[in-house]
Design a protein around this motif. Structure first.
Motif, PDB file in Angstrom:
ATOM      1  N   LEU A  43      39.907  30.419  59.002  1.00 56.71           N
ATOM      2  CA  LEU A  43      39.504  29.085  58.585  1.00 56.71           C
ATOM      3  C   LEU A  43      38.163  29.060  57.856  1.00 56.71           C
ATOM      4  CD1 LEU A  43      40.455  26.137  58.826  1.00 56.71           C
ATOM      5  CD2 LEU A  43      39.278  26.011  61.022  1.00 56.71           C
ATOM      6  N   GLY A  44      37.186  29.812  58.359  1.00 56.62           N
ATOM      7  CA  GLY A  44      35.854  29.798  57.754  1.00 56.62           C
ATOM      8  C   GLY A  44      35.765  30.493  56.418  1.00 56.62           C
ATOM      9  N   ASN A  45      36.816  31.230  56.051  1.00 57.83           N
ATOM     10  CA  ASN A  45      36.810  31.934  54.772  1.00 57.83           C
ATOM     11  C   ASN A  45      37.530  31.173  53.669  1.00 57.83           C
ATOM     12  OD1 ASN A  45      35.210  34.033  55.497  1.00 57.83           O
ATOM     13  ND2 ASN A  45      36.850  35.509  55.833  1.00 57.83           N
ATOM     14  N   LEU A  46      37.733  29.878  53.887  1.00 58.72           N
ATOM     15  CA  LEU A  46      38.250  28.997  52.835  1.00 58.72           C
ATOM     16  C   LEU A  46      37.293  27.825  52.686  1.00 58.72           C
ATOM     17  CD1 LEU A  46      41.239  29.774  54.595  1.00 58.72           C
ATOM     18  CD2 LEU A  46      41.899  29.128  52.298  1.00 58.72           C
ATOM     19  N   GLY A  47      37.160  27.322  51.469  1.00 57.21           N
ATOM     20  CA  GLY A  47      36.272  26.196  51.252  1.00 57.21           C
ATOM     21  C   GLY A  47      36.032  25.949  49.773  1.00 57.21           C
ATOM     22  N   PRO A  48      35.192  24.958  49.464  1.00 55.53           N
ATOM     23  CA  PRO A  48      34.891  24.650  48.065  1.00 55.53           C
ATOM     24  C   PRO A  48      34.108  25.792  47.407  1.00 55.53           C
ATOM     25  CG  PRO A  48      34.189  22.873  49.546  1.00 55.53           C
ATOM     26  CD  PRO A  48      34.505  24.045  50.399  1.00 55.53           C
ATOM     27  N   LEU A  49      34.500  26.117  46.195  1.00 52.15           N
ATOM     28  CA  LEU A  49      33.803  27.134  45.402  1.00 52.15           C
ATOM     29  C   LEU A  49      33.641  26.623  43.980  1.00 52.15           C
ATOM     30  CD1 LEU A  49      35.606  30.441  46.450  1.00 52.15           C
ATOM     31  CD2 LEU A  49      33.207  29.903  46.876  1.00 52.15           C
ATOM     32  N   ALA A  50      32.446  26.808  43.437  1.00 53.35           N
ATOM     33  CA  ALA A  50      32.214  26.427  42.044  1.00 53.35           C
ATOM     34  C   ALA A  50      32.497  27.614  41.137  1.00 53.35           C
ATOM     35  CB  ALA A  50      30.766  25.973  41.871  1.00 53.35           C
ATOM     36  N   ASP A  51      33.059  27.339  39.948  1.00 56.43           N
ATOM     37  CA  ASP A  51      33.189  28.405  38.966  1.00 56.43           C
ATOM     38  C   ASP A  51      31.896  28.476  38.155  1.00 56.43           C
ATOM     39  OD1 ASP A  51      33.246  26.347  37.096  1.00 56.43           O
ATOM     40  OD2 ASP A  51      35.383  26.537  36.671  1.00 56.43           O
ATOM     41  N   SER A  52      31.858  29.321  37.145  1.00 55.74           N
ATOM     42  CA  SER A  52      30.621  29.514  36.381  1.00 55.74           C
ATOM     43  C   SER A  52      30.218  28.273  35.599  1.00 55.74           C
ATOM     44  CB  SER A  52      30.773  30.704  35.421  1.00 55.74           C
ATOM     45  OG  SER A  52      31.895  30.530  34.570  1.00 55.74           O
ATOM     46  N   ASP A  53      31.152  27.323  35.433  1.00 54.39           N
ATOM     47  CA  ASP A  53      30.837  26.076  34.736  1.00 54.39           C
ATOM     48  C   ASP A  53      30.551  24.916  35.684  1.00 54.39           C
ATOM     49  OD1 ASP A  53      31.192  27.201  32.175  1.00 54.39           O
ATOM     50  OD2 ASP A  53      33.370  26.982  32.360  1.00 54.39           O
ATOM     51  N   GLY A  54      30.574  25.187  36.985  1.00 54.29           N
ATOM     52  CA  GLY A  54      30.277  24.152  37.963  1.00 54.29           C
ATOM     53  C   GLY A  54      31.481  23.369  38.441  1.00 54.29           C
ATOM     54  N   ASN A  55      32.693  23.717  37.967  1.00 57.63           N
ATOM     55  CA  ASN A  55      33.901  23.049  38.460  1.00 57.63           C
ATOM     56  C   ASN A  55      34.219  23.544  39.871  1.00 57.63           C
ATOM     57  OD1 ASN A  55      34.450  21.715  35.894  1.00 57.63           O
ATOM     58  ND2 ASN A  55      34.950  23.765  35.145  1.00 57.63           N
ATOM     59  N   VAL A  56      34.640  22.636  40.746  1.00 57.62           N
ATOM     60  CA  VAL A  56      34.829  22.975  42.157  1.00 57.62           C
ATOM     61  C   VAL A  56      36.306  22.939  42.533  1.00 57.62           C
ATOM     62  CG1 VAL A  56      34.307  22.271  44.528  1.00 57.62           C
ATOM     63  CG2 VAL A  56      32.537  22.129  42.777  1.00 57.62           C
ATOM     64  N   ALA A  57      36.744  23.958  43.285  1.00 57.83           N
ATOM     65  CA  ALA A  57      38.105  24.001  43.812  1.00 57.83           C
ATOM     66  C   ALA A  57      38.058  24.631  45.202  1.00 57.83           C
ATOM     67  CB  ALA A  57      39.018  24.811  42.893  1.00 57.83           C
ATOM     68  N   ILE A  58      39.030  24.266  46.039  1.00 59.95           N
ATOM     69  CA  ILE A  58      39.149  24.893  47.356  1.00 59.95           C
ATOM     70  C   ILE A  58      39.867  26.220  47.174  1.00 59.95           C
ATOM     71  CG2 ILE A  58      39.941  24.631  49.731  1.00 59.95           C
ATOM     72  CD1 ILE A  58      37.945  22.488  48.910  1.00 59.95           C
ATOM     73  N   GLN A  59      39.197  27.314  47.510  1.00 53.91           N
ATOM     74  CA  GLN A  59      39.766  28.646  47.355  1.00 53.91           C
ATOM     75  C   GLN A  59      39.279  29.541  48.494  1.00 53.91           C
ATOM     76  OE1 GLN A  59      38.804  30.144  43.404  1.00 53.91           O
ATOM     77  NE2 GLN A  59      40.098  28.627  42.379  1.00 53.91           N
ATOM     78  N   ILE A  60      39.779  30.769  48.509  1.00 52.81           N
ATOM     79  CA  ILE A  60      39.297  31.769  49.473  1.00 52.81           C
ATOM     80  C   ILE A  60      37.876  32.152  49.077  1.00 52.81           C
ATOM     81  CG2 ILE A  60      39.678  34.066  50.416  1.00 52.81           C
ATOM     82  CD1 ILE A  60      42.668  33.696  49.693  1.00 52.81           C
ATOM     83  N   ARG A  61      36.962  32.174  50.043  1.00 52.88           N
ATOM     84  CA  ARG A  61      35.548  32.331  49.711  1.00 52.88           C
ATOM     85  C   ARG A  61      34.930  33.635  50.208  1.00 52.88           C
ATOM     86  NH1 ARG A  61      32.214  31.104  53.622  1.00 52.88           N
ATOM     87  NH2 ARG A  61      30.590  30.391  52.210  1.00 52.88           N
ATOM     88  N   ASP A  62      35.679  34.483  50.859  1.00 51.05           N
ATOM     89  CA  ASP A  62      35.152  35.769  51.331  1.00 51.05           C
ATOM     90  C   ASP A  62      36.235  36.815  51.148  1.00 51.05           C
ATOM     91  OD1 ASP A  62      34.295  38.011  52.797  1.00 51.05           O
ATOM     92  OD2 ASP A  62      33.062  36.770  54.113  1.00 51.05           O
ATOM     93  N   LEU A  63      35.947  37.815  50.317  1.00 50.94           N
ATOM     94  CA  LEU A  63      36.954  38.832  49.994  1.00 50.94           C
ATOM     95  C   LEU A  63      36.493  40.229  50.390  1.00 50.94           C
ATOM     96  CD1 LEU A  63      39.625  37.856  48.658  1.00 50.94           C
ATOM     97  CD2 LEU A  63      37.761  36.314  48.114  1.00 50.94           C
ATOM     98  N   ASP A  64      35.625  40.347  51.379  1.00 48.98           N
ATOM     99  CA  ASP A  64      35.145  41.658  51.795  1.00 48.98           C
ATOM    100  C   ASP A  64      36.284  42.599  52.195  1.00 48.98           C
ATOM    101  OD1 ASP A  64      32.616  40.712  51.387  1.00 48.98           O
ATOM    102  OD2 ASP A  64      32.068  40.567  53.500  1.00 48.98           O
ATOM    103  N   GLN A  65      37.345  42.029  52.790  1.00 52.29           N
ATOM    104  CA  GLN A  65      38.447  42.849  53.303  1.00 52.29           C
ATOM    105  C   GLN A  65      39.645  42.903  52.351  1.00 52.29           C
ATOM    106  OE1 GLN A  65      38.331  44.674  55.993  1.00 52.29           O
ATOM    107  NE2 GLN A  65      36.367  43.926  56.741  1.00 52.29           N
ATOM    108  N   THR A  66      39.487  42.387  51.152  1.00 52.89           N
ATOM    109  CA  THR A  66      40.633  42.297  50.243  1.00 52.89           C
ATOM    110  C   THR A  66      41.232  43.658  49.916  1.00 52.89           C
ATOM    111  OG1 THR A  66      41.398  41.349  48.150  1.00 52.89           O
ATOM    112  CG2 THR A  66      39.215  42.362  48.133  1.00 52.89           C
ATOM    113  N   VAL A  67      42.557  43.699  49.882  1.00 54.94           N
ATOM    114  CA  VAL A  67      43.311  44.894  49.483  1.00 54.94           C
ATOM    115  C   VAL A  67      44.604  44.425  48.826  1.00 54.94           C
ATOM    116  CG1 VAL A  67      42.445  46.404  51.329  1.00 54.94           C
ATOM    117  CG2 VAL A  67      44.525  45.050  51.711  1.00 54.94           C
ATOM    118  N   ILE A  68      45.304  45.348  48.195  1.00 50.14           N
ATOM    119  CA  ILE A  68      46.677  45.059  47.770  1.00 50.14           C
ATOM    120  C   ILE A  68      47.559  45.330  48.986  1.00 50.14           C
ATOM    121  CG2 ILE A  68      48.581  45.752  46.269  1.00 50.14           C
ATOM    122  CD1 ILE A  68      46.531  46.442  44.132  1.00 50.14           C
ATOM    123  N   GLY A  69      48.168  44.280  49.503  1.00 45.50           N
ATOM    124  CA  GLY A  69      48.915  44.423  50.750  1.00 45.50           C
ATOM    125  C   GLY A  69      50.009  43.393  50.882  1.00 45.50           C
TER     126      GLY A  69
END
Length: 381
Positions: A43-69
């Protein structure tokens, strides 16, 4: 992690995968198409994220453990996180049943579209955080992250002084042509403009950061010929090997930082476009400019209605992260697998069985963890 079983789940990713692999239900989890997954989808790894232009969307916010799986693993971890959050809110087991059902529905709908979910489908708890994110500015970020809006990082419990060689290495990092160019691009500046390290400190973010590189860096950015300097706060974090299972035959970058950035770009574009893979003090690190709009979903208390709505919506967000990497045929095939493997309320699905088994294992682990802490405190006294 002793604060609650929900906090224990969030901080115990390695045990999650160990217990899942040992559980009989592991053989029932459908094998989805290999895509970049979050790997730590709570739950805590999802939330609002701004892109480089300041547009905001709810997305995954922590990818430390990301893999192709296997994308199903993200669903299991999110389901467990939502279950423990519901239990921490004193909601009955029937609510958890409806949450898991809602997750399958929300995720399945994502396989039928690749655009973001309609704003009207946002549960109140998510809509509130999004509104907070949209209204935030640099001052909010500075006060929250470093406790001050002045151009320095105040040392204390969270920020520690760094050694001279560490500061020299950080200064040198931002002087490297490729890093300098990328930072200037993200700030919408040109090669002629100026960048400098204003201040830097070791950033203690819980016990998990100890023993690894983690720095807060305050950058000063200025257009050539201008006296006005814009401040940016950059998080430098050592990239570690992931504990998430990798799909057989998957080809990923050998460098851990490059893996994190590539996974973020695939699953969470708003975040991926603001990250840079680099090497600092001979260790792979990820540079990430912190945006005022970046927030996590901190939901201390759910109502029954909010819990079911959040389960559907957040599973939909995770589904979109997976779906954007699949062709229409692959999405349809994966949706068919989910539908085939999905039962009804009287015949629990693989997702339900996985969440139930893991909830029990984590409850035992949590209580054992608390007991060890109590014994350690008793011995110290």
């Amino acid at each position: 992690m002793a604060r609650s079983v929900h906090a224990y789940v969030r901080g115990n990713t390695a045990s999650f995968y160990e217990w899942l692999a040992a559980a009989p239900v592991a053989r029932q989890i459908p094998l989805g198409p290999p895509v970049w997954i979050c790997g730590d989808c709570h739950l805590g790894n999802l939330g609002p994220l701004a892109d480089s232009d300041g547009n905001v969307a709810i997305q995954i916010r922590d990818l430390d453990q990301t893999v192709i799986g296997n994308p199903a693993l993200d669903l299991v971890r999110l389901g467990l996180s939502l279950e423990t959050a519901a239990r921490s809110s004193d909601l009955p087991g029937l609510t958890t049943v409806h949450m898991i059902e809602a997750m399958i529905g929300g995720y399945s709908r994502a396989m039928e579209q690749t655009a973001g979910p309609a704003k009207r489908s946002e549960p109140d708890v998510v809509r509130t955080v999004r509104r907070q994110a949209l209204g935030r500015r640099w001052q909010n970020l500075a006060r929250e992250r470093i406790g001050d809006t002045r151009p320095n990082i105040p040392l204390g419990k969270r920020f520690w002084a760094i050694e001279a060689d560490e500061r020299d290495a950080i200064d040198a990092l931002f002087e490297k042509p490729d890093i300098r160019q990328r930072v200037l691009e993200l700030a919408d500046l040109s090669e002629r403009d100026h960048i400098r390290v204003v201040d830097a400190a070791y950033w203690k973010k819980g016990c998990s950061s100890l023993g690894y590189l983690r720095f807060a860096v305050l950058l000063g950015l200025r257009k050539k010929g201008s006296k006005d300097e814009h401040l940016a706060l950059v998080d430098i974090k050592e990239a570690l090997a992931s504990v998430a299972p990798v799909a057989k035959g998957a080809k990923m970058p050998d460098d851990a930082a490059a893996r994190v950035v590539e996974g973020a770009s695939a699953t969470s574009p708003n975040l991926g476009q603001r990250m840079i893979a680099a090497v600092l003090l001979s260790k792979p690190v990820v540079l990430r400019e912190l945006a005022p709009q970046d927030l996590k979903l901190e939901i201390e208390q759910f109502s029954r209605r909010e819990a079911v709505g959040a389960a559907s919506y957040l599973a939909h967000i995770v589904g979109l992260a997976h779906a954007r990497q699949m062709t229409p045929d692959r999405r349809a095939s994966w949706l068919g697998q989910l539908t085939k493997a999905h039962g009804d309320l009287d015949a629990p699905s693989w997702l339900w069985r996985s969440v139930v088994d893991l909830a029990g294992a984590h409850e035992i682990g949590y209580l054992d963890h608390c007991r060890r802490l109590a014994l350690a405190d008793s011995s110290a006294n």
